[in-house]
Write an enzyme that holds these catalytic residues in place. Structure first.
Site, mmCIF file in Angstrom:
data_model
loop_
_atom_site.group_PDB
_atom_site.id
_atom_site.type_symbol
_atom_site.label_atom_id
_atom_site.label_comp_id
_atom_site.label_asym_id
_atom_site.label_seq_id
_atom_site.Cartn_x
_atom_site.Cartn_y
_atom_site.Cartn_z
ATOM 1 C CG HIS A 217 11.114 79.015 11.998
ATOM 2 N ND1 HIS A 217 10.929 79.517 12.524
ATOM 3 C CD2 HIS A 217 12.006 78.511 12.147
ATOM 4 C CE1 HIS A 217 11.271 80.772 13.731
ATOM 5 N NE2 HIS A 217 12.652 79.416 13.481
ATOM 6 C CE1 TYR A 221 16.354 82.189 15.031
ATOM 7 C CE2 TYR A 221 14.564 79.833 14.146
ATOM 8 C CZ TYR A 221 14.527 81.185 15.614
ATOM 9 O OH TYR A 221 13.922 81.445 16.199
ATOM 10 C CG HIS A 368 7.322 88.805 13.406
ATOM 11 N ND1 HIS A 368 7.945 88.577 14.522
ATOM 12 C CD2 HIS A 368 8.003 87.900 12.413
ATOM 13 C CE1 HIS A 368 8.983 87.441 14.186
ATOM 14 N NE2 HIS A 368 8.495 86.651 13.655
ATOM 15 C CG PHE A 369 8.954 89.370 7.613
ATOM 16 C CD1 PHE A 369 10.084 90.189 6.850
ATOM 17 C CD2 PHE A 369 8.062 89.174 6.880
ATOM 18 C CE1 PHE A 369 9.495 90.353 5.576
ATOM 19 C CE2 PHE A 369 7.758 89.291 6.056
ATOM 20 C CZ PHE A 369 8.514 90.330 5.372
ATOM 21 C CG HIS A 370 10.169 94.798 6.611
ATOM 22 N ND1 HIS A 370 9.239 93.882 6.487
ATOM 23 C CD2 HIS A 370 10.816 95.672 6.129
ATOM 24 C CE1 HIS A 370 9.531 93.929 5.406
ATOM 25 N NE2 HIS A 370 10.259 94.995 4.882
ATOM 26 N NE ARG A 431 2.413 88.708 4.192
ATOM 27 C CZ ARG A 431 3.754 87.487 4.412
ATOM 28 N NH1 ARG A 431 3.811 86.312 5.382
ATOM 29 N NH2 ARG A 431 5.336 87.399 4.025
ATOM 30 N NE ARG A 432 3.677 88.059 0.608
ATOM 31 C CZ ARG A 432 3.738 86.359 0.921
ATOM 32 N NH1 ARG A 432 2.880 85.304 0.520
ATOM 33 N NH2 ARG A 432 4.930 86.221 0.571
#
Ligand code: HAS
Ligand code: CU
Length: 541
Positions: A217, A221, A368-370, A431-432
């Site tokens: 996590h 950041y 989400h993360f893209h 995913r994956r």
């Protein structure tokens, strides 16, 4: 201060970062084509997983770490008006990190490290991959140490004075990275390297995943803080305004650093090795860490509103139209914030313990993360590059209008690519996976979305090439015009006076982090040494 070493360090680091980026973009496009299943000739699970692992490592570890180091060296020296501390060491760190990247690239590209960017065991890579990653991390520790030393030396030389905000943010990130990388460093040194070299037959995977969650996590950041730094120190000035509140900015950065650390187990909600209570604790912390982002959104939008009104914007929303949309930094922040609304919403869904069961390990997660990393975060890396390049190479930006086209296409491409992924995740696509081996009504319902993601990927690839082209042209074109501009930092709306020490230093916060980490990871890690499971000690038995 115009330290040539700082400029050279910045340029060298950023060229490595963006070269990794452009390579990874081509792989990304190949992956959407392969994954769509529409092109039989491309179908190869082994090439797919080698590519997706390389793409992830290049984007998440190489682009980010090198960009952050280059940005840090330059802004530290420029804002503190001192040369980079120990340039030889800085160059050594650069060399070490680059050696690590090359070392990891060989097994990655030859299919011997197809373990994805999270390299979760029992997937096993060639030891050169783990050793390469370690060298990259050790190189980045040299950068972190340099930032901390420069911060402390400046404070000693200027007692009672306020550290420039950009340096405060960079040092916050350097400290965050030292804390963050400790988890994965222990995992790699005591589990993955000895195991991949055959010195240990077995390792405890529950422990590996917990140590990786320690890192997973806060690392996001670490990637994000340069974007927020630009929000605070560049955007208001570029928009013709003031930073709404410097104290709020400092507080937000501190809460972001402190609370991004003890919450990594929200990546393990669906894992069996930790008890529910610990996961819930980390879940609650995750909601706390969303607060500084809300504060950041508020502060930046307030700064922009002042800009819009100073430029004559009227009414509730009229100020938005009167912002200088033609300034790459301002356009980027607007697009970045729009992507943050949806990317952040996705994050809140992920963090909600019960809803996580619905989206975990589905295409929703890369969606989400893209959106929030490749979108919100990386668009600000572009903006920073467009802002810094002319200063670093002393030539004007090759084309501002092409830069605007590039930023818009990145935004459009990212929206077109990630919306289908969110929908596919809700439709249950894992995913994956490299391909879908069966046909039923459910998998058939995925097909239209696969087409959309190919289109989004193509737009992104074009945009990435344009970005790279603009940097090359700015630096190497035969332009004789020289650029004399300097980097300028935003002034706060209200002068910063009598700043309490806890908003100007990290000593207190390091102690708070130590206590929080002990509480949130102490028992969850120690339990592996007492549980009676085979291989539960990291050295195996
Ligand atoms: Fe995340 C998974 C939760 C933020 C990256 N995340 C990932 C993974 C990555 C990643 C890489 O709890 C995948 C890891 C893997 O491979 O397994 N994430 C969150 C939460 C946030 C969050 C709660 N993530 C990020 C950021 C990333 C990132 C930032 C990279 C830079 N994430 C999760 C969870 C998972 C996860 C679970 C695990 C999922 C699973 O099951 O595997 C928060 O920080 C988000 C807070 C943000 C908001 C948005 C506020 C909106 C604002 C915009 C206002 C703008 C306006 C527009 C009004 C609450 C402030 C103004 C317009 C103008 C015109 C001026
Ligand atoms: Cu997370």
């Amino acid at each position: 201060m115009n330290d040539v070493t700082a400029k050279n360090l910045a340029l060298s680091h950023m060229w490595v970062a963006f070269s990794a980026f452009i390579l990874a973009c081509f792989m990304g496009e190949y992956q959407v084509l392969e994954r769509s299943g529409l092109f039989d000739s491309l179908s190869s699970p082994s090439v797919y997983f080698a590519s997706v692992s390389t793409h992830g490592v290049l984007m998440a570890f190489v682009l980010t770490t090198f960009f952050i180091m280059g940005f840090g060296y330059y802004t530290a020296s420029h804002s503190l008006k001192v040369p980079v501390w120990n340039p030889k060491l800085a160059w050594f760190g650069f060399g070490l990190a680059l050696t690590g990247v090359v070392m990891a690239a060989v097994p990655l590209l030859s299919g011997l490290a197809s373990v994805l960017y999270t390299f979760y065991p029992p997937l096993q890579a060639h030891s050169a991959f783990y050793i390469g990653v370690t060298l990259l991390v050790v190189g980045s520790w040299i950068w972190s140490a340099t930032m901390v030393v420069m911060f402390s030396q400046w404070k000693k030389a200027n007692p009672g004075q306020t550290v420039p905000l950009v340096m405060f943010a960079t040092t916050a990130n350097a400290l965050l990275w030292l804390w963050t990388s400790a988890g994965v460093a222990v995992e790699v040194l005591f589990q993955l390297i000895p195991w991949s070299l055959g010195w240990m037959d077995t390792i405890d995977i529950g422990l590996s995943r917990t140590l990786f969650a320690w890192t997973l996590h806060p690392i996001v950041y670490f990637w994000l803080i340069p974007a927020y730094t630009a929000f605070y120190v560049f955007v208001p000035k570029q928009a013709g305004s003031y930073l709404f509140s410097e104290e709020a900015a400092r507080m937000a950065l501190i809460v972001l650093v402190v609370f991004s650390l003890p919450i990594g187990m929200h990546h393990l909600y669906m894992d069996p090795e930790q008890a529910k209570g610990w996961k819930l604790l980390h879940g609650l912390g995750t909601f706390i860490v969303a607060l500084p982002t809300l504060v950041t959104g508020f502060t930046v939008i307030a700064s922009l509103e002042i800009a819009g009104r100073l430029r004559g914007g009227k009414g509730l929303f009229g100020w938005i139209g009167s912002l200088p949309w033609g300034n790459p930094m301002v356009l980027s922040v607007i697009l970045s914030l729009v992507m943050l609304i949806f990317g952040g919403f996705g994050g809140i869904v992920n963090a909600s313990y019960a809803m996580n069961a619905m989206i975990h390990n589905t295409a929703w997660v890369p969606g989400h993360f893209h959106l929030i990393f490749a979108g919100t975060t990386i668009i600000m890396y572009f903006a920073i590059a467009y802002y810094l390049w002319p200063v670093l190479v002393k030539k004007p930006l090759y084309s501002k209008s092409l830069a605007l086209v590039q930023l818009w296409t990145w935004f459009i491409g990212m929206s077109v690519m990630t919306t289908p992924w969110h929908v596919l995740g809700l439709l249950g696509q894992p995913r994956r996976i490299s391909s879908v081996q069966y046909n039923n009504l459910l998998t058939l319902s995925w097909e239209p979305y696969e087409l959309l993601m190919i289109l989004g990927g193509l737009v992104l690839l074009g945009s990435a090439c344009l970005f790279f082209y603009l940097l090359v042209k700015t630096q190497f074109s035969a332009n004789t015009e020289s650029f004399e501009g300097e980097v300028e930092y935003a002034e706060p709306l209200h002068e910063v006076k009598d700043l309490p020490e806890y908003l100007n230093d990290f000593k207190l916060w390091n102690k708070v982090i130590a206590v929080l980490m002990l509480i949130s990871f102490g028992v969850p890690i120690l339990q592996f040494f007492f549980m009676d499971t085979y291989g539960s000690s990291p050295w195996g038995y």
